[in-house]
Design a protein around this motif. Sequence first.
Motif, PDB file in Angstrom:
ATOM      1  N   PRO A 101       0.805  -1.230   0.000  1.00  0.00           N
ATOM      2  CA  PRO A 101       0.000   0.000   0.000  1.00  0.00           C
ATOM      3  C   PRO A 101       0.836   1.277   0.000  1.00  0.00           C
ATOM      4  O   PRO A 101       0.397   2.310  -0.527  1.00  0.00           O
ATOM      5  N   GLU A 102       2.060   1.218   0.568  1.00  0.00           N
ATOM      6  CA  GLU A 102       2.901   2.426   0.616  1.00  0.00           C
ATOM      7  C   GLU A 102       3.668   2.655  -0.672  1.00  0.00           C
ATOM      8  O   GLU A 102       4.304   3.702  -0.861  1.00  0.00           O
ATOM      9  N   GLY A 103       3.631   1.696  -1.597  1.00  0.00           N
ATOM     10  CA  GLY A 103       4.342   1.840  -2.860  1.00  0.00           C
ATOM     11  C   GLY A 103       5.840   1.641  -2.709  1.00  0.00           C
ATOM     12  O   GLY A 103       6.299   0.949  -1.791  1.00  0.00           O
ATOM     13  N   LEU A 104       6.617   2.277  -3.582  1.00  0.00           N
ATOM     14  CA  LEU A 104       8.061   2.102  -3.605  1.00  0.00           C
ATOM     15  C   LEU A 104       8.779   3.192  -2.820  1.00  0.00           C
ATOM     16  O   LEU A 104       8.283   4.309  -2.686  1.00  0.00           O
ATOM     17  N   ARG A 105       9.970   2.866  -2.337  1.00  0.00           N
ATOM     18  CA  ARG A 105      10.809   3.844  -1.645  1.00  0.00           C
ATOM     19  C   ARG A 105      11.620   4.674  -2.637  1.00  0.00           C
ATOM     20  O   ARG A 105      12.019   5.799  -2.337  1.00  0.00           O
ATOM     21  N   PHE A 106      11.927   4.077  -3.776  1.00  0.00           N
ATOM     22  CA  PHE A 106      12.603   4.760  -4.881  1.00  0.00           C
ATOM     23  C   PHE A 106      11.875   4.362  -6.163  1.00  0.00           C
ATOM     24  O   PHE A 106      11.357   3.254  -6.271  1.00  0.00           O
ATOM     25  N   GLU A 107      11.893   5.239  -7.136  1.00  0.00           N
ATOM     26  CA  GLU A 107      11.256   4.909  -8.420  1.00  0.00           C
ATOM     27  C   GLU A 107      11.887   3.662  -9.031  1.00  0.00           C
ATOM     28  O   GLU A 107      11.211   2.844  -9.644  1.00  0.00           O
ATOM     29  N   ASN A 108      13.202   3.523  -8.843  1.00  0.00           N
ATOM     30  CA  ASN A 108      13.937   2.378  -9.380  1.00  0.00           C
ATOM     31  C   ASN A 108      14.453   1.480  -8.246  1.00  0.00           C
ATOM     32  O   ASN A 108      15.589   1.031  -8.262  1.00  0.00           O
ATOM     33  N   GLU A 109      13.589   1.229  -7.257  1.00  0.00           N
ATOM     34  CA  GLU A 109      13.984   0.449  -6.079  1.00  0.00           C
ATOM     35  C   GLU A 109      14.468  -0.950  -6.457  1.00  0.00           C
ATOM     36  O   GLU A 109      15.349  -1.509  -5.800  1.00  0.00           O
ATOM     37  N   PHE A 110      13.925  -1.512  -7.530  1.00  0.00           N
ATOM     38  CA  PHE A 110      14.267  -2.887  -7.915  1.00  0.00           C
ATOM     39  C   PHE A 110      15.748  -3.023  -8.282  1.00  0.00           C
ATOM     40  O   PHE A 110      16.446  -3.902  -7.792  1.00  0.00           O
ATOM     41  N   VAL A 111      16.237  -2.137  -9.137  1.00  0.00           N
ATOM     42  CA  VAL A 111      17.644  -2.243  -9.545  1.00  0.00           C
ATOM     43  C   VAL A 111      18.566  -1.820  -8.402  1.00  0.00           C
ATOM     44  O   VAL A 111      19.674  -2.364  -8.252  1.00  0.00           O
ATOM     45  N   ARG A 112      18.121  -0.899  -7.577  1.00  0.00           N
ATOM     46  CA  ARG A 112      18.935  -0.519  -6.417  1.00  0.00           C
ATOM     47  C   ARG A 112      19.103  -1.707  -5.474  1.00  0.00           C
ATOM     48  O   ARG A 112      20.175  -1.892  -4.885  1.00  0.00           O
ATOM     49  N   HIS A 113      18.047  -2.505  -5.323  1.00  0.00           N
ATOM     50  CA  HIS A 113      18.188  -3.671  -4.447  1.00  0.00           C
ATOM     51  C   HIS A 113      19.152  -4.693  -5.049  1.00  0.00           C
ATOM     52  O   HIS A 113      19.888  -5.361  -4.305  1.00  0.00           O
ATOM     53  N   LYS A 114      19.156  -4.818  -6.355  1.00  0.00           N
ATOM     54  CA  LYS A 114      20.112  -5.729  -6.987  1.00  0.00           C
ATOM     55  C   LYS A 114      21.550  -5.281  -6.709  1.00  0.00           C
ATOM     56  O   LYS A 114      22.450  -6.116  -6.529  1.00  0.00           O
ATOM     57  N   ILE A 115      21.781  -3.974  -6.672  1.00  0.00           N
ATOM     58  CA  ILE A 115      23.105  -3.459  -6.308  1.00  0.00           C
ATOM     59  C   ILE A 115      23.402  -3.792  -4.851  1.00  0.00           C
ATOM     60  O   ILE A 115      24.517  -4.181  -4.507  1.00  0.00           O
ATOM     61  N   LEU A 116      22.401  -3.644  -3.984  1.00  0.00           N
ATOM     62  CA  LEU A 116      22.561  -3.998  -2.575  1.00  0.00           C
ATOM     63  C   LEU A 116      23.022  -5.452  -2.450  1.00  0.00           C
ATOM     64  O   LEU A 116      23.968  -5.764  -1.709  1.00  0.00           O
ATOM     65  N   ASP A 117      22.346  -6.349  -3.158  1.00  0.00           N
ATOM     66  CA  ASP A 117      22.736  -7.763  -3.146  1.00  0.00           C
ATOM     67  C   ASP A 117      24.169  -7.952  -3.630  1.00  0.00           C
ATOM     68  O   ASP A 117      24.939  -8.714  -3.045  1.00  0.00           O
ATOM     69  N   ALA A 118      24.512  -7.271  -4.719  1.00  0.00           N
ATOM     70  CA  ALA A 118      25.848  -7.444  -5.308  1.00  0.00           C
ATOM     71  C   ALA A 118      26.937  -6.973  -4.351  1.00  0.00           C
ATOM     72  O   ALA A 118      27.987  -7.616  -4.230  1.00  0.00           O
ATOM     73  N   ILE A 119      26.702  -5.867  -3.652  1.00  0.00           N
ATOM     74  CA  ILE A 119      27.684  -5.368  -2.686  1.00  0.00           C
ATOM     75  C   ILE A 119      27.923  -6.415  -1.602  1.00  0.00           C
ATOM     76  O   ILE A 119      29.057  -6.647  -1.174  1.00  0.00           O
ATOM     77  N   GLY A 120      26.847  -7.067  -1.157  1.00  0.00           N
ATOM     78  CA  GLY A 120      26.983  -8.123  -0.165  1.00  0.00           C
ATOM     79  C   GLY A 120      27.704  -9.338  -0.703  1.00  0.00           C
ATOM     80  O   GLY A 120      28.609  -9.889  -0.053  1.00  0.00           O
ATOM     81  N   ASP A 121      27.334  -9.775  -1.906  1.00  0.00           N
ATOM     82  CA  ASP A 121      27.960 -10.960  -2.493  1.00  0.00           C
ATOM     83  C   ASP A 121      29.446 -10.735  -2.763  1.00  0.00           C
ATOM     84  O   ASP A 121      30.274 -11.625  -2.536  1.00  0.00           O
ATOM     85  N   ILE A 122      29.801  -9.561  -3.250  1.00  0.00           N
ATOM     86  CA  ILE A 122      31.201  -9.273  -3.589  1.00  0.00           C
ATOM     87  C   ILE A 122      32.064  -9.189  -2.333  1.00  0.00           C
ATOM     88  O   ILE A 122      33.274  -9.430  -2.370  1.00  0.00           O
ATOM     89  N   SER A 123      31.450  -8.880  -1.184  1.00  0.00           N
ATOM     90  CA  SER A 123      32.231  -8.796   0.058  1.00  0.00           C
ATOM     91  C   SER A 123      32.835 -10.138   0.441  1.00  0.00           C
ATOM     92  O   SER A 123      33.770 -10.201   1.255  1.00  0.00           O
ATOM     93  N   LEU A 124      32.357 -11.226  -0.145  1.00  0.00           N
ATOM     94  CA  LEU A 124      32.922 -12.545   0.123  1.00  0.00           C
ATOM     95  C   LEU A 124      34.334 -12.697  -0.433  1.00  0.00           C
ATOM     96  O   LEU A 124      34.999 -13.705  -0.148  1.00  0.00           O
ATOM     97  N   LEU A 125      34.806 -11.722  -1.177  1.00  0.00           N
ATOM     98  CA  LEU A 125      36.195 -11.744  -1.644  1.00  0.00           C
ATOM     99  C   LEU A 125      37.178 -11.735  -0.475  1.00  0.00           C
ATOM    100  O   LEU A 125      38.339 -12.107  -0.635  1.00  0.00           O
ATOM    101  N   GLY A 126      36.720 -11.295   0.687  1.00  0.00           N
ATOM    102  CA  GLY A 126      37.571 -11.335   1.870  1.00  0.00           C
ATOM    103  C   GLY A 126      38.237 -10.019   2.208  1.00  0.00           C
ATOM    104  O   GLY A 126      38.885  -9.889   3.246  1.00  0.00           O
ATOM    105  N   ALA A 127      38.093  -9.034   1.325  1.00  0.00           N
ATOM    106  CA  ALA A 127      38.627  -7.690   1.559  1.00  0.00           C
ATOM    107  C   ALA A 127      37.826  -6.730   0.687  1.00  0.00           C
ATOM    108  O   ALA A 127      37.313  -7.119  -0.357  1.00  0.00           O
ATOM    109  N   PRO A 128      37.691  -5.464   1.097  1.00  0.00           N
ATOM    110  CA  PRO A 128      36.979  -4.497   0.262  1.00  0.00           C
ATOM    111  C   PRO A 128      37.576  -4.446  -1.143  1.00  0.00           C
ATOM    112  O   PRO A 128      38.799  -4.441  -1.306  1.00  0.00           O
ATOM    113  N   MET A 129      36.724  -4.417  -2.149  1.00  0.00           N
ATOM    114  CA  MET A 129      37.189  -4.442  -3.538  1.00  0.00           C
ATOM    115  C   MET A 129      37.355  -3.034  -4.082  1.00  0.00           C
ATOM    116  O   MET A 129      36.454  -2.196  -3.967  1.00  0.00           O
TER     117      MET A 129
END
Length: 293
Positions: free
Chosen positions: A220-248
């Motif tokens: 009912p509240e809609g989206l937090r950002f107009e492009n919230e979907f792709v921003r969340h994919k970036i959020l996921d990628a930042i988390g997944d890439i952190s598995l490299l063991g050091a900031p990239m």
Amino acid sequence: MKQTTIAKKVEGIGIGLHKGEPIKIVLEPMDIDSGIVFYRSDLGTSFRAEPKNVINTQMATVVGNTKGYVSTIEHLLSAINGYGIDNIRIVLDANEVPVMDGSAISFCMMLDEAGIRELEAKKKVLVVKKEVEVREGDKYVKVTPSKNPKFNYTIKFENPVIGKQSYTFEFSKENFINEIARARTFGFLKDVQKLNSMGLALGGSLDNAVVIDDNRILNPEGLRFENEFVRHKILDAIGDISLLGAPMVGDYEAYAGSHDLNHKLTVAILSDEKNYEMVTLDEKAPEYAKAFA
């Protein structure tokens, strides 16, 4: 720059996405060169956040071994990476990280409460030295050398609510909090119903995900950002890439990426020492430090 951990222990409780049961999460300080460690208090076993411990990427990133596992780690890891924290222990009494509101902002609040403490050792970063790409059909993820890390992501869905979206995120803690941390995970109603019938996603609701029907958003509240979907994919990628063991230190780019492609990318990067260099951030490497200031 020095390595960091959190200044004090903090804890919280949230619902697990798949079982729908309360999960206690505790974040604890760790010493130099400890990395990011998950600890299952109910099993008495630990898993370090690194590619060799990833055992599943079907619906989330999962780390574990023969004794147990922890699922849905990417949102928490994204916040830890966004805050530039090098050493931390995550204690859980169940097999998944609580979903909170489906974004990383609750974990940012926990980290704000804990505070950040510098340790008596220089910070290490993984500097990308050459392009590395993983491709499956027209889908791909890749990294390229850059002194100012960016995440450039494009998604394309047939569903008209999402369609095609692109976003470029310039990595910094401030930008992470303002542009990425609040973007929620999303799913389609028909998929949620199918997962529920399989005994999965029992904790999923409009409180912790953006749910999409054929042509509308059900929240009912809609989206937090107009492009919230792709921003969340970036959020996921930042988390997944952190598995490299050091900031990239490097640019990440994706078209229709996934947890699985991200995992394969981290494995590919680390498979050849020509792809990267571990750099200690001191007076000899000031150009890399500003991304993590």
